[in-house]
Design a protein around this motif. Structure first.
Motif, PDB file in Angstrom:
ATOM      1  N   HIS A  91       6.739   2.850 -14.200  1.00  0.00           N
ATOM      2  CA  HIS A  91       7.975   2.070 -14.060  1.00  0.00           C
ATOM      3  C   HIS A  91       7.963   1.152 -12.837  1.00  0.00           C
ATOM      4  N   ASN A  92       7.300   1.550 -11.764  1.00  0.00           N
ATOM      5  CA  ASN A  92       7.318   0.757 -10.537  1.00  0.00           C
ATOM      6  C   ASN A  92       6.178  -0.242 -10.425  1.00  0.00           C
ATOM      7  N   HIS A  93       5.119  -0.034 -11.218  1.00  0.00           N
ATOM      8  CA  HIS A  93       3.949  -0.904 -11.070  1.00  0.00           C
ATOM      9  C   HIS A  93       3.417  -1.445 -12.394  1.00  0.00           C
ATOM     10  N   VAL A  94       3.220  -0.592 -13.385  1.00  0.00           N
ATOM     11  CA  VAL A  94       2.662  -1.065 -14.650  1.00  0.00           C
ATOM     12  C   VAL A  94       3.648  -1.963 -15.382  1.00  0.00           C
ATOM     13  N   LEU A  95       4.868  -1.497 -15.575  1.00  0.00           N
ATOM     14  CA  LEU A  95       5.861  -2.260 -16.332  1.00  0.00           C
ATOM     15  C   LEU A  95       6.171  -3.615 -15.694  1.00  0.00           C
ATOM     16  N   PRO A  96       6.383  -3.690 -14.370  1.00  0.00           N
ATOM     17  CA  PRO A  96       6.628  -4.998 -13.748  1.00  0.00           C
ATOM     18  C   PRO A  96       5.358  -5.758 -13.376  1.00  0.00           C
ATOM     19  N   ALA A  97       4.188  -5.224 -13.737  1.00  0.00           N
ATOM     20  CA  ALA A  97       2.902  -5.868 -13.418  1.00  0.00           C
ATOM     21  C   ALA A  97       2.779  -6.129 -11.927  1.00  0.00           C
ATOM     22  N   ARG A  98       2.948  -5.064 -11.139  1.00  0.00           N
ATOM     23  CA  ARG A  98       2.940  -5.169  -9.677  1.00  0.00           C
ATOM     24  C   ARG A  98       1.739  -4.414  -9.110  1.00  0.00           C
ATOM     25  N   PRO A  99       0.741  -5.111  -8.565  1.00  0.00           N
ATOM     26  CA  PRO A  99      -0.430  -4.424  -7.983  1.00  0.00           C
ATOM     27  C   PRO A  99      -0.025  -3.538  -6.816  1.00  0.00           C
TER      28      PRO A  99
ATOM     29  N   TRP B 232      -8.124   0.495 -18.870  1.00  0.00           N
ATOM     30  CA  TRP B 232      -7.424   1.008 -20.044  1.00  0.00           C
ATOM     31  C   TRP B 232      -6.613  -0.111 -20.693  1.00  0.00           C
ATOM     32  N   THR B 233      -6.423   0.035 -21.997  1.00  0.00           N
ATOM     33  CA  THR B 233      -5.633  -0.924 -22.764  1.00  0.00           C
ATOM     34  C   THR B 233      -4.161  -0.770 -22.396  1.00  0.00           C
ATOM     35  N   PRO B 234      -3.440  -1.886 -22.213  1.00  0.00           N
ATOM     36  CA  PRO B 234      -2.004  -1.774 -21.915  1.00  0.00           C
ATOM     37  C   PRO B 234      -1.291  -0.896 -22.947  1.00  0.00           C
ATOM     38  N   ILE B 235      -0.477   0.036 -22.450  1.00  0.00           N
ATOM     39  CA  ILE B 235       0.224   0.942 -23.357  1.00  0.00           C
ATOM     40  C   ILE B 235       1.581   0.339 -23.721  1.00  0.00           C
ATOM     41  N   PRO B 236       2.036   0.540 -24.960  1.00  0.00           N
ATOM     42  CA  PRO B 236       3.293  -0.083 -25.403  1.00  0.00           C
ATOM     43  C   PRO B 236       4.531   0.508 -24.748  1.00  0.00           C
ATOM     44  N   ALA B 237       4.477   1.782 -24.364  1.00  0.00           N
ATOM     45  CA  ALA B 237       5.616   2.441 -23.724  1.00  0.00           C
ATOM     46  C   ALA B 237       5.125   3.732 -23.087  1.00  0.00           C
ATOM     47  N   PHE B 238       5.914   4.265 -22.172  1.00  0.00           N
ATOM     48  CA  PHE B 238       5.550   5.522 -21.527  1.00  0.00           C
ATOM     49  C   PHE B 238       5.914   6.683 -22.436  1.00  0.00           C
ATOM     50  N   ASP B 239       4.962   7.602 -22.639  1.00  0.00           N
ATOM     51  CA  ASP B 239       5.160   8.744 -23.533  1.00  0.00           C
ATOM     52  C   ASP B 239       5.544   9.971 -22.697  1.00  0.00           C
ATOM     53  N   TYR B 240       6.838  10.253 -22.632  1.00  0.00           N
ATOM     54  CA  TYR B 240       7.324  11.371 -21.821  1.00  0.00           C
ATOM     55  C   TYR B 240       6.861  12.712 -22.373  1.00  0.00           C
TER      56      TYR B 240
ATOM     57  N   SER C 112       0.840  -1.197   0.000  1.00  0.00           N
ATOM     58  CA  SER C 112       0.000   0.000   0.000  1.00  0.00           C
ATOM     59  C   SER C 112       0.875   1.247   0.000  1.00  0.00           C
ATOM     60  N   LEU C 113       0.423   2.271  -0.745  1.00  0.00           N
ATOM     61  CA  LEU C 113       1.109   3.556  -0.771  1.00  0.00           C
ATOM     62  C   LEU C 113       0.206   4.625  -0.167  1.00  0.00           C
ATOM     63  N   ASP C 114       0.772   5.478   0.654  1.00  0.00           N
ATOM     64  CA  ASP C 114       0.000   6.571   1.251  1.00  0.00           C
ATOM     65  C   ASP C 114      -0.035   7.812   0.375  1.00  0.00           C
ATOM     66  N   THR C 115       0.848   7.880  -0.599  1.00  0.00           N
ATOM     67  CA  THR C 115       0.848   8.990  -1.551  1.00  0.00           C
ATOM     68  C   THR C 115       0.706   8.442  -2.961  1.00  0.00           C
ATOM     69  N   ILE C 116       0.027   9.196  -3.809  1.00  0.00           N
ATOM     70  CA  ILE C 116      -0.184   8.741  -5.182  1.00  0.00           C
ATOM     71  C   ILE C 116       1.082   9.008  -5.993  1.00  0.00           C
ATOM     72  N   PRO C 117       1.630   7.988  -6.653  1.00  0.00           N
ATOM     73  CA  PRO C 117       2.862   8.203  -7.420  1.00  0.00           C
ATOM     74  C   PRO C 117       2.613   9.048  -8.666  1.00  0.00           C
ATOM     75  N   SER C 118       3.663   9.653  -9.181  1.00  0.00           N
ATOM     76  CA  SER C 118       3.570  10.361 -10.450  1.00  0.00           C
ATOM     77  C   SER C 118       3.293   9.347 -11.559  1.00  0.00           C
ATOM     78  N   PRO C 119       2.761   9.792 -12.694  1.00  0.00           N
ATOM     79  CA  PRO C 119       2.537   8.846 -13.799  1.00  0.00           C
ATOM     80  C   PRO C 119       3.802   8.078 -14.183  1.00  0.00           C
ATOM     81  N   GLU C 120       4.941   8.765 -14.209  1.00  0.00           N
ATOM     82  CA  GLU C 120       6.198   8.098 -14.576  1.00  0.00           C
ATOM     83  C   GLU C 120       6.569   7.024 -13.558  1.00  0.00           C
ATOM     84  N   ASP C 121       6.512   7.363 -12.277  1.00  0.00           N
ATOM     85  CA  ASP C 121       6.842   6.375 -11.242  1.00  0.00           C
ATOM     86  C   ASP C 121       5.834   5.233 -11.236  1.00  0.00           C
TER      87      ASP C 121
END
Length: 392
Positions: free
Chosen positions: A55-63, A263-271, A43-52
């Protein structure tokens, strides 16, 4: 008369006693009783930035549980029964006649005021796209505000009951954040790789396991006897990110109101998308556009990737199915831009999303399995068609 010693008689009788086999742990018990969970989802008490978040949850498939994230939306403060009846009485949504999801349950459209009058004394379960007027009171989770997520939004769904609902044991081929505005949901979660194996060996191409979640038959589903799982709990004000491909079973408690963003899985993060959106105010769901064509593109592309990136027309039509043939002759002609009778990943990627939605209007493939098709096909093939699977 022949005398037989009593001890011999006892031995003879004991040989006729059948052997009693102990049932596997969890047999005919609720899902999750076979063994304790591996642990609780973090659990996180603060909402991460879209980039974090990416990289920390979507890419590694980590709930992850986003504690308190739902409190940002007006819905968290407003959505009592009285308020909903006063402000959204004429909203219409599909209502199920059973709190336990199954293929026999029946859904029908109902006005929200009629539902509110009955749901506390019934098995009614509202689950449908969030009515447009109610979208005004729900904000997009900030971790999705840029990076490409908003170009791949698939659906916003409302889930409401008096508690006691039980889902099937299933997986979604979409990314998901679900936020609680009332009540609690408990989750039984199985990670993507374990889920991939389990579904591949127990289903017919849909993303459900036909197991009775309240009385699991461990003889019919021996793979569930030792399946490792994680638990999660979200309460009022919390959100949960659930990656696509994770098997899950959900139970709800108390008056239960939730909204999820698919949402549909995105192919990469769009900076570049983020650099243009700095200091952006919260975004209401009503201001966003859903793109079902991206989900269709994703499903077809995953199939093609498994077969090495290209398939002939007959195989595309045979593999991309959901209750009916999705890729008709007319649709295939529109997808096959070079008209060679084969569909490639490159062709699918180069199509405009508007073209895909025009070719397949009102097609939603969220319940179509998006992995294992190639291996499953080869396992049942007669030798006429054999393919080298890219991921095996």
């Amino acid at each position: 008369m022949l005398y037989v010693p009593p001890v011999v008689v006892v031995l003879l009788v004991s040989l006729t006693v059948p052997c009693i086999t102990k049932s596997p742990p969890g047999h005919l018990q609720p899902l999750g009783q076979h063994q304790p969970p591996l642990g609780q989802i973090a659990s996180l008490d603060t909402i991460p930035s879209p980039e974090d978040f990416y990289h920390n949850h979507v890419l590694p498939a980590r709930p992850v549980v986003l504690s308190g994230a739902a409190r940002l939306s007006p819905a968290y403060h407003r959505w009592t029964d009285r308020y909903l009846n006063d402000q959204h009485a004429d909203a219409v949504a599909e209502v199920d006649n059973s709190k336990k999801e199954n293929t026999e349950s029946h859904r029908e459209p109902m006005r929200l005021d009629a539902f509110l009058q009955q749901y506390n004394q019934s098995e009614m379960y509202l689950l449908d796209r969030l009515p447009k007027t109610m979208m005004e009171e729900v904000y997009l989770p900030p971790c999705l505000s840029c990076g490409g997520f908003t170009r791949h939004l698939h659906d916003f769904r409302l889930w409401m009951s008096s508690g006691g609902t039980k889902s099937t044991f299933h997986m979604d081929n979409m990314e998901n954040i679900i936020c609680m505005y009332s009540g609690r949901k408990d989750w039984f979660l199985v990670d993507r790789e374990v889920g991939r194996y389990t579904l591949h060996h127990h289903t017919d191409g849909t993303e459900d396991l036909a197991v009775d979640v309240e009385r699991v038959d461990m003889y019919r589903y021996p793979g569930l006897r030792t399946i490792p799982w994680w638990s999660a709990r979200i309460e009022r004000g919390d959100c949960l990110y659930l990656p696509h491909g994770w098997l899950h079973y959900v139970q709800s408690y108390d008056r239960n109101v939730a909204v999820n963003v698919w949402w549909t899985p995105i192919p990469a993060f769009d900076y570049s998308d983020c650099s243009a959106r700095e200091h952006q105010a919260p975004t209401r769901l009503s201001a966003l556009e859903l793109r079902p064509g991206e989900q269709i593109r994703y499903v077809i592309r995953v199939y093609l990737d498994e077969y090495g990136g290209r398939l002939p027309k007959d195989m595309v039509q045979a593999q991309v199915i959901y209750d009916e043939v999705v890729i008709t002759d007319r649709v295939f002609k529109g997808l096959d831009t070079n008209r060679d009778g084969w569909l490639t990943v490159e062709e699918v990627n180069n199509l405009q999303v508007e073209t895909i939605e025009r070719l397949m209007p009102n097609k939603y493939l969220e319940a179509v399995m998006t992995f294992g098709r190639c291996e499953a096909y080869n396992n049942t093939a007669t030798g006429v068609h054999t393919f080298t699977c890219a991921n095996t």
